[in-house]
Design a protein around this motif. Sequence first.
Motif, PDB file in Angstrom:
ATOM      1  N   ALA A  23     -29.056 -26.243 -26.338  1.00 39.85           N
ATOM      2  CA  ALA A  23     -27.728 -27.249 -26.431  1.00 39.85           C
ATOM      3  C   ALA A  23     -26.624 -25.774 -26.709  1.00 39.85           C
ATOM      4  O   ALA A  23     -25.939 -25.842 -26.435  1.00 39.85           O
ATOM      5  CB  ALA A  23     -28.509 -26.680 -28.398  1.00 39.85           C
ATOM      6  N   HIS A  24     -27.308 -24.663 -26.387  1.00 40.21           N
ATOM      7  CA  HIS A  24     -26.262 -23.803 -26.293  1.00 40.21           C
ATOM      8  C   HIS A  24     -25.810 -23.738 -24.796  1.00 40.21           C
ATOM      9  O   HIS A  24     -24.896 -23.337 -24.265  1.00 40.21           O
ATOM     10  CB  HIS A  24     -26.846 -22.357 -25.995  1.00 40.21           C
ATOM     11  CG  HIS A  24     -26.024 -20.731 -26.058  1.00 40.21           C
ATOM     12  ND1 HIS A  24     -25.121 -21.022 -26.604  1.00 40.21           N
ATOM     13  CD2 HIS A  24     -26.037 -20.265 -25.447  1.00 40.21           C
ATOM     14  CE1 HIS A  24     -24.004 -19.857 -26.309  1.00 40.21           C
ATOM     15  NE2 HIS A  24     -25.363 -19.059 -25.272  1.00 40.21           N
ATOM     16  N   ALA A  34     -12.659 -31.923 -19.109  1.00 35.41           N
ATOM     17  CA  ALA A  34     -13.310 -31.126 -20.272  1.00 35.41           C
ATOM     18  C   ALA A  34     -13.729 -32.618 -20.951  1.00 35.41           C
ATOM     19  O   ALA A  34     -14.694 -32.545 -21.535  1.00 35.41           O
ATOM     20  CB  ALA A  34     -12.317 -31.221 -20.904  1.00 35.41           C
ATOM     21  N   ALA A  35     -13.247 -34.324 -21.009  1.00 31.28           N
ATOM     22  CA  ALA A  35     -13.330 -35.531 -21.328  1.00 31.28           C
ATOM     23  C   ALA A  35     -15.600 -35.759 -20.999  1.00 31.28           C
ATOM     24  O   ALA A  35     -16.471 -35.762 -21.622  1.00 31.28           O
ATOM     25  CB  ALA A  35     -13.172 -36.530 -21.100  1.00 31.28           C
ATOM     26  N   ARG A  36     -14.802 -35.238 -19.008  1.00 29.66           N
ATOM     27  CA  ARG A  36     -16.951 -35.651 -18.905  1.00 29.66           C
ATOM     28  C   ARG A  36     -17.626 -34.721 -19.353  1.00 29.66           C
ATOM     29  O   ARG A  36     -18.586 -34.946 -19.307  1.00 29.66           O
ATOM     30  CB  ARG A  36     -16.440 -35.627 -17.425  1.00 29.66           C
ATOM     31  CG  ARG A  36     -16.204 -36.803 -17.181  1.00 29.66           C
ATOM     32  CD  ARG A  36     -15.816 -36.904 -15.293  1.00 29.66           C
ATOM     33  NE  ARG A  36     -14.935 -35.563 -14.457  1.00 29.66           N
ATOM     34  CZ  ARG A  36     -14.094 -35.836 -14.302  1.00 29.66           C
ATOM     35  NH1 ARG A  36     -13.106 -36.933 -14.386  1.00 29.66           N
ATOM     36  NH2 ARG A  36     -13.330 -35.100 -14.038  1.00 29.66           N
ATOM     37  N   ALA A  37     -17.129 -33.301 -19.199  1.00 28.78           N
ATOM     38  CA  ALA A  37     -18.264 -32.235 -19.861  1.00 28.78           C
ATOM     39  C   ALA A  37     -18.269 -32.308 -21.403  1.00 28.78           C
ATOM     40  O   ALA A  37     -20.051 -32.416 -21.741  1.00 28.78           O
ATOM     41  CB  ALA A  37     -17.645 -31.247 -19.369  1.00 28.78           C
ATOM     42  N   GLN A  38     -17.045 -33.250 -22.596  1.00 32.73           N
ATOM     43  CA  GLN A  38     -18.220 -33.557 -23.798  1.00 32.73           C
ATOM     44  C   GLN A  38     -18.921 -34.834 -23.202  1.00 32.73           C
ATOM     45  O   GLN A  38     -19.858 -34.486 -24.579  1.00 32.73           O
ATOM     46  CB  GLN A  38     -16.591 -33.709 -24.379  1.00 32.73           C
ATOM     47  CG  GLN A  38     -17.102 -34.531 -26.078  1.00 32.73           C
ATOM     48  CD  GLN A  38     -17.151 -33.274 -26.818  1.00 32.73           C
ATOM     49  OE1 GLN A  38     -15.917 -32.399 -26.913  1.00 32.73           O
ATOM     50  NE2 GLN A  38     -18.394 -32.753 -27.384  1.00 32.73           N
ATOM     51  N   ALA A  39     -18.572 -35.970 -22.192  1.00 22.71           N
ATOM     52  CA  ALA A  39     -19.690 -37.058 -22.279  1.00 22.71           C
ATOM     53  C   ALA A  39     -21.163 -36.381 -22.368  1.00 22.71           C
ATOM     54  O   ALA A  39     -22.100 -36.763 -22.531  1.00 22.71           O
ATOM     55  CB  ALA A  39     -19.191 -37.673 -21.855  1.00 22.71           C
ATOM     56  N   GLY A  92     -23.780 -36.720 -24.824  1.00 23.66           N
ATOM     57  CA  GLY A  92     -25.367 -37.164 -23.829  1.00 23.66           C
ATOM     58  C   GLY A  92     -26.533 -36.659 -23.737  1.00 23.66           C
ATOM     59  O   GLY A  92     -27.315 -37.178 -24.289  1.00 23.66           O
ATOM     60  N   GLY A  93     -27.007 -35.090 -23.460  1.00 24.93           N
ATOM     61  CA  GLY A  93     -27.255 -34.504 -23.327  1.00 24.93           C
ATOM     62  C   GLY A  93     -28.304 -33.982 -24.870  1.00 24.93           C
ATOM     63  O   GLY A  93     -29.435 -34.487 -25.119  1.00 24.93           O
ATOM     64  N   THR A 139     -32.188 -34.566 -28.409  1.00 22.22           N
ATOM     65  CA  THR A 139     -32.623 -34.815 -30.367  1.00 22.22           C
ATOM     66  C   THR A 139     -33.983 -36.008 -30.130  1.00 22.22           C
ATOM     67  O   THR A 139     -34.512 -36.445 -30.890  1.00 22.22           O
ATOM     68  CB  THR A 139     -31.652 -35.009 -31.048  1.00 22.22           C
ATOM     69  OG1 THR A 139     -30.331 -35.857 -30.204  1.00 22.22           O
ATOM     70  CG2 THR A 139     -30.526 -33.532 -30.740  1.00 22.22           C
ATOM     71  N   GLY A 140     -33.344 -36.842 -29.427  1.00 26.62           N
ATOM     72  CA  GLY A 140     -34.538 -38.578 -29.421  1.00 26.62           C
ATOM     73  C   GLY A 140     -35.904 -38.052 -28.602  1.00 26.62           C
ATOM     74  O   GLY A 140     -36.575 -38.196 -29.795  1.00 26.62           O
TER      75      GLY A 140
END
Length: 550
Positions: free
Chosen positions: A167-168, A229-234, A238-239, A244-245
């Motif tokens: 996550a980091h 930035a929005a793509r990086a956020q997505a 998503g990752g 987590t799934g």
Amino acid sequence: MLRRAIIGQWRYTTGGSLLAAGHQAGEALVPVVIGVVIDEAVSTGDTDALLRWIAVLAAVFAGLSLSYRFSFRAAERASEQAAHEVRLELTERILHARGGAEAGRLPGELVNIASGDAKRVGAVHLALVAGIAALAGLIAGGVALLRVSVPLGLVVLLGIPPVLLLAHLMGKPLERRSGAEQERAAHASGVAADLVSGLRVLKGLGAEPTAVDRYRRTSRDSLAATLRAARAQAWHDGGMLALTGIFIAVVALVGGRLAASGDITIGQLVAAVGLAQFLLTPLSIMSWANGEFAQARASATRIAAVLATPHAVAGGTGDVPADVRGGLRLRDVSYESLHGLDLDVAPGEHVGVVADPAVATALLRLLGRAADPDGGTIELDGCPLTELDPTAIRTAVVVAEHDADLFEGTLLDNVAAAGEATDAAMSAAAADEVAGSLPSGTATPLTERGRSLSGGQRQRVALARALAAVPPVLVLHDPTTAVDAVTEARIAAGVRAARAGRTTIMVATSPALLAAADRVVYVADGAVVTEGTHADLVHAHDAYRAAVLA
């Protein structure tokens, strides 16, 4: 200072974290209690045990409600208070008497940093409380699963560190893109603020298409940074969801195999499935908190850059004498367009200075202590300005800029902002005529920057404000460029009378103002060329005559 503003809220953050951790532990307890209810009450048909465990479950939910309420109240308070303190630090630095923070930054950009970036940094407290609570929930869920089954518990406890590390790492691109987005957005805000403030001038010059093209380019750059930035956020979100799934699927798979082999009871299976579903919440919270930390680090870098900006002038500590006479002496002064300038102004003298715009701007910056000379000295009553406190200097030497802004409020509020001698100042600056033309006189409200007034009206009100301060030394820069010749002549006489016995320097090319001066100094190529009365210089010096009569 930035670190102190954030750490200063540790009490609320710590208290909120403890309560939130207790809340997550209670959440993990719910599926365990339900599993016990199934094994000890439902499967056995024991009504008393069912009622007893339902009461336990009700108590758990009551505790969950209270802990959630008070934990996030404390976290929100810490977040807002930290953001407020960061804004105060930024404001203090931007308005510091020694200046420097505004260098290379548009006003709108500084506003963006003090609002959006400060809020993101303050949100660290909320993210920290949520992150600690999520970690506590993961540990509590793992321990509960250990009680159900050692393999299940080990899967959770051993799987948490790799999940957190991934996550980091996934948050790094978001941090970089978020920083770039904030930079571009701040720059676009600054350009927009500049265009709005100068809209009237742009229309007058017919420069609207050029200004619109400039903002369009800036806005497109900002949009591109925002989309990145929005793509990086997505990708980040998503990752994290996929990560987590996968983690939850592994836990559910191990639990299902254990139940199928008879190693755990039906109630324990229900508890295990419930715990596996519960783990989605703290993992989602960890994902959100990680994204908040990434954006806060980018904002903190921008805030730290403003706070660490070097001061524009040295920090003198001396006080200005209470009885300032107003004598100024400049010796061999070099700064930008000034080259070895020598100038003496006697106490109470009324002096005009004629110079090109670059020289005028440099001289005003030095006299107002917005900058220190690269070479030479400037003295006030024999004391070097560099040895005096900048704030104290500005009470003794007031520099009235050509483009001084007015503030929202009434006309009288603007004039009285710097002093109480409002009636005489308004008369000397011909601002009483402005008041007479307004519907409510001096009580008429002005819009932001005085845009409800014409250019000449704004100049007269700004001049009245400077005169009302009654400083020992007053420096005026082209105070009458937007007024008619008759009004200009009245102002020249009014300023002369109002400033009788006090040092006044007028950096201007207005014949009316210069004719009212005791002496006029002509500066060319950064140095004094000649001096004398306005009338004498007009007759004897061609370059001077061209500068003031062209």
